[in-house]
Design an enzyme around this catalytic site. Structure first.
Site, mmCIF file in Angstrom:
data_model
loop_
_atom_site.group_PDB
_atom_site.id
_atom_site.type_symbol
_atom_site.label_atom_id
_atom_site.label_comp_id
_atom_site.label_asym_id
_atom_site.label_seq_id
_atom_site.Cartn_x
_atom_site.Cartn_y
_atom_site.Cartn_z
ATOM 1 N N ASP A 65 0.828 -1.192 0.000
ATOM 2 C CA ASP A 65 0.000 0.000 0.000
ATOM 3 C C ASP A 65 0.872 1.256 0.000
ATOM 4 O O ASP A 65 1.646 1.478 0.929
ATOM 5 C CB ASP A 65 -0.888 -0.048 1.248
ATOM 6 C CG ASP A 65 -1.900 1.077 1.249
ATOM 7 O OD1 ASP A 65 -2.561 1.265 0.224
ATOM 8 O OD2 ASP A 65 -2.016 1.774 2.272
ATOM 9 N N THR A 98 -2.987 6.020 -4.229
ATOM 10 C CA THR A 98 -1.856 6.779 -3.686
ATOM 11 C C THR A 98 -0.579 6.531 -4.478
ATOM 12 O O THR A 98 0.174 7.464 -4.741
ATOM 13 C CB THR A 98 -1.616 6.418 -2.207
ATOM 14 O OG1 THR A 98 -1.489 5.004 -2.084
ATOM 15 C CG2 THR A 98 -2.771 6.879 -1.360
ATOM 16 N N THR A 99 -0.354 5.278 -4.867
ATOM 17 C CA THR A 99 0.859 4.982 -5.633
ATOM 18 C C THR A 99 0.786 5.702 -6.974
ATOM 19 O O THR A 99 1.780 6.285 -7.440
ATOM 20 C CB THR A 99 0.994 3.462 -5.854
ATOM 21 O OG1 THR A 99 0.700 2.805 -4.624
ATOM 22 C CG2 THR A 99 2.378 3.092 -6.293
ATOM 23 N N ASP A 390 -8.879 0.182 1.503
ATOM 24 C CA ASP A 390 -8.888 0.823 0.180
ATOM 25 C C ASP A 390 -10.206 0.531 -0.524
ATOM 26 O O ASP A 390 -10.812 1.392 -1.157
ATOM 27 C CB ASP A 390 -7.758 0.274 -0.699
ATOM 28 C CG ASP A 390 -6.400 0.832 -0.293
ATOM 29 O OD1 ASP A 390 -6.336 1.546 0.722
ATOM 30 O OD2 ASP A 390 -5.400 0.543 -0.980
HETATM 31 P P1 ADP Z 1 -2.666 2.674 -6.099
HETATM 32 O O1 ADP Z 1 -2.033 2.938 -4.770
HETATM 33 O O2 ADP Z 1 -2.370 3.755 -7.064
HETATM 34 O O3 ADP Z 1 -4.102 2.329 -6.012
HETATM 35 P P2 ADP Z 1 -2.276 -0.079 -6.856
HETATM 36 O O4 ADP Z 1 -1.083 -0.913 -6.552
HETATM 37 O O5 ADP Z 1 -3.538 -0.374 -6.153
HETATM 38 O O6 ADP Z 1 -1.863 1.423 -6.656
HETATM 39 O O7 ADP Z 1 -2.494 -0.185 -8.430
HETATM 40 C C1 ADP Z 1 -3.518 0.507 -9.064
HETATM 41 C C2 ADP Z 1 -3.407 0.339 -10.551
HETATM 42 O O8 ADP Z 1 -3.515 -1.041 -10.914
HETATM 43 C C3 ADP Z 1 -4.560 1.049 -11.243
HETATM 44 O O9 ADP Z 1 -4.078 1.699 -12.397
HETATM 45 C C4 ADP Z 1 -5.483 -0.086 -11.602
HETATM 46 O O10 ADP Z 1 -6.317 0.204 -12.702
HETATM 47 C C5 ADP Z 1 -4.514 -1.179 -11.894
HETATM 48 N N1 ADP Z 1 -5.119 -2.518 -11.803
HETATM 49 C C6 ADP Z 1 -5.748 -3.075 -10.761
HETATM 50 N N2 ADP Z 1 -6.181 -4.319 -11.058
HETATM 51 C C7 ADP Z 1 -5.793 -4.557 -12.326
HETATM 52 C C8 ADP Z 1 -5.910 -5.668 -13.225
HETATM 53 N N3 ADP Z 1 -6.508 -6.782 -12.855
HETATM 54 N N4 ADP Z 1 -5.360 -5.544 -14.447
HETATM 55 C C9 ADP Z 1 -4.730 -4.425 -14.806
HETATM 56 N N5 ADP Z 1 -4.575 -3.354 -14.022
HETATM 57 C C10 ADP Z 1 -5.094 -3.406 -12.802
HETATM 58 MG MG MG Z 2 -5.032 0.699 -5.184
#
Ligand code: ADP
Ligand code: MG
Length: 549
Positions: A65, A98-99, A390
């Protein structure tokens, strides 16, 4: 007057003060901001890796996270701290993304640096970025889809959980997350206060054993073993006064001179306790949750009446119970009224992984619910909790705004295309900044591809051409690296997560670009000689993390 002017330069800074100006200051801040983005880059998306963070006490957190990583990292560099604040704003406003916000900020800064090297003025870059971000919000707003079916909410909940420790049971967890958020929605104010979703964690058992309790789980036991361990169709008295004899004259020793007197004294106490219990019985309650103590004898009387009682309950639990059971907390047993009592289908003592708890469940219209999360070890369950957190955030935002976008880098790719076109009409040197902003958007699909272990160049090229051909939902399947339709794949995110991420990233990039003078009262942690090329040493705990990234 003339005398004074000859006394030399006027010192306005303390001796310890350090000052870095102009280009050096900017480079230092940009480098620090980018370092923060670099630190979380590998965690983005479903194939993102986790980090193990060890604090000075030796406590360990394993997480994916973004905001958790950044807040646990003990970052000290002032510019880096601002990027962390952007992540925190993102977290507060949307609960997710956040990332993404930090990676975008990092890329905006990197591209700004290039423009500055080409001689573009920092305020021109800042202005161009601001203009581009406004256009970006417009583009995203018009691309968003309405949330119509609840299936979509479950997909939103799942997308936010993907890649976190909750992966194994994300379908089941997503469903209970959606139910929980729906339960606490306040129809009158049309708001959703997530503090009414209590998240309890239990170490032991499988993640899939997690459940939604339509009510409250109190971490207590019955006060007396003779009490019933479960009460169906419960009427519950919530009491925040002790069920004990009040000592009117504190510390007064009662001197008893003969046995009769002692007996009389005890009888009087017993009568008082009896009276308190009678009031509870008369009200019709068959369960008592007391925030204070319950006298042994009163416990015995309550047990005789078949009442289940809990003492020293936490105030927060009692408040949640009031919302869940539609009851009122009474502070004097004298005016306990049947109207004050709460209702629940079942109040029962249950054993959860070797720990006894009181479940107050089956409430009719609970405005406060509990998610009981389980997992094999403490670290697992903590990461599940963060993932669920989240997920709760995105479902809330999706319900409030009713607008969603495909994930997987689809909106960022669409934005890059739209903004490049928009840049043509901007003109002047701002145009360069708008183009840089457009390029920066692609940092998201690129990083998703990298983390999936596929060539970002091929991925981006295909994404661009599919979007060019009008496939607005084409994104990166982060498992396989293939380009697929994200809505078909069930990867969806609330609009607000995206618009806020872009806004937070633009805000911090602009903030850092506009600074051209850093004056610090003491040692920043980095050495003065290195100003302009700060090392990680200036960033607190980050130096120690180098080996893990
Ligand atoms: P954040 O802290 O930004 O939410 P995450 O590690 O949760 O970071 O990653 C979010 C990103 O991953 C978003 O761009 C989301 O659309 C993408 N994402 C989540 N699940 C999938 C999936 N199954 N396939 C492709 N992209 C995904
Ligand atoms: Mg996320």
């Amino acid at each position: 007057m003339a005398d004074r002017m000859q006394t030399g330069p006027v010192l306005i800074l303390g001796e310890e003060a350090q000052r870095t100006s102009g280009r050096d200051a900017r480079e230092m801040n940009v480098t620090a901001g980018r370092a923060v983005a670099e630190a979380v880059r590998t965690t983005l998306g479903p194939r993102g890796m986790d980090k193990m963070l060890v604090d000075s006490m030796g406590d360990v957190v394993v997480t994916n996270d973004g905001v958790t990583i950044l807040t646990e990292m003990d970052i000290e560099h002032p510019a880096a701290t601002m990027v962390v604040e952007a992540a925190e704003t993102q977290e507060d406003e949307t609960g997710d993304g956040t990332t993404t916000a930090v990676i975008l900020a990092g890329d905006l800064l990197r591209r700004a640096e290039e423009l500055l090297e080409q001689g573009v003025h920092p305020t021109t870059v800042a202005r161009g970025y601001r203009q581009a971000s406004r256009e970006a919000s417009r583009v995203l707003e018009s691309a968003a889809h309405p949330v119509e079916e609840s299936g979509l909410l479950v997909e939103i909940a799942q997308t936010a959980m993907t890649g976190k420790g909750a992966e194994a049971a994300k379908q089941a967890l997503s469903e209970i997350v959606v139910q929980a958020v729906r339960a606490v929605r306040d129809d009158e104010s049309d708001d959703i206060d997530l503090s009414n979703v209590t998240v309890e964690t239990v170490v032991g058992g499988a993640i899939s054993g997690s459940e939604l309790v339509e009510g409250v789980v109190v971490d207590k036991q019955r006060v007396n073993d003779d009490m019933p361990w479960h009460v169906e169709d419960a009427t519950i008295a919530l009491v925040d006064t002790p069920i004990e004899v009040q000592e009117t004259e504190a510390d007064t020793a009662v001197s008893v001179t003969d046995p009769d007197q002692l007996q009389e004294f005890l009888d009087r106490e017993e009568a008082q306790l009896r009276e308190m219990v009678d009031r509870i019985v008369d009200s019709g309650a068959n369960v008592v949750v007391c925030q204070k103590g319950i006298d042994d004898l009163a416990q015995h009387f309550l047990a005789q009446e078949g009442i289940l009682a809990v003492r020293r309950a936490k105030q927060s639990d009692v408040n949640h119970l009031a919302r869940a059971t539609d009851g009122r907390v009474v502070s004097s047993l004298d005016d306990i009224d049947p109207d004050d009592l709460g209702h629940a289908g079942l109040v029962a003592e249950r054993d959860v992984a070797g720990d006894t708890r009181i479940f107050v469940e089956g409430c009719d219209n609970p405005r406060s619910v509990t998610l009981l999360l389980r997992g094999g070890t403490e670290h697992v369950v903590e990461e599940v909790e963060r993932a669920v957190h989240d997920s709760l955030g995105v479902v809330r935002v999706a319900l409030l705004d009713g607008r969603v976008l495909p994930g997987g880098g689809a909106p960022e790719t669409a934005l890059a295309l739209a903004l490049r076109e928009y840049a043509d009409g901007v003109g002047g040197r701002e145009q360069l900044a708008v183009e840089a902003f457009a390029d920066a958007m692609e940092a998201i699909p690129r990083t998703l591809a990298e983390n999936a272990g596929v060539s970002p160049v091929d991925g981006i090229t295909e994404l661009r051409s599919r979007h060019d051909a009008g496939e607005e939902s084409a994104g990166m399947n982060a498992e396989t690296g293939d380009v697929v339709d994200m809505l078909d794949a069930g990867v969806v995110e609330p609009l607000r997560v995206k618009t806020q991420a872009i806004q937070s990233a633009t805000d911090v990039a602009e903030l850092l670009l506009r600074i051209d003078d850093v004056i610090s009262a003491g040692d920043l942690g980095g050495s003065e000689d290195e100003a302009g090329a700060p090392e990680m040493g200036g960033m607190g705990g980050m130096g120690g993390m180098g080996g893990m990234m």
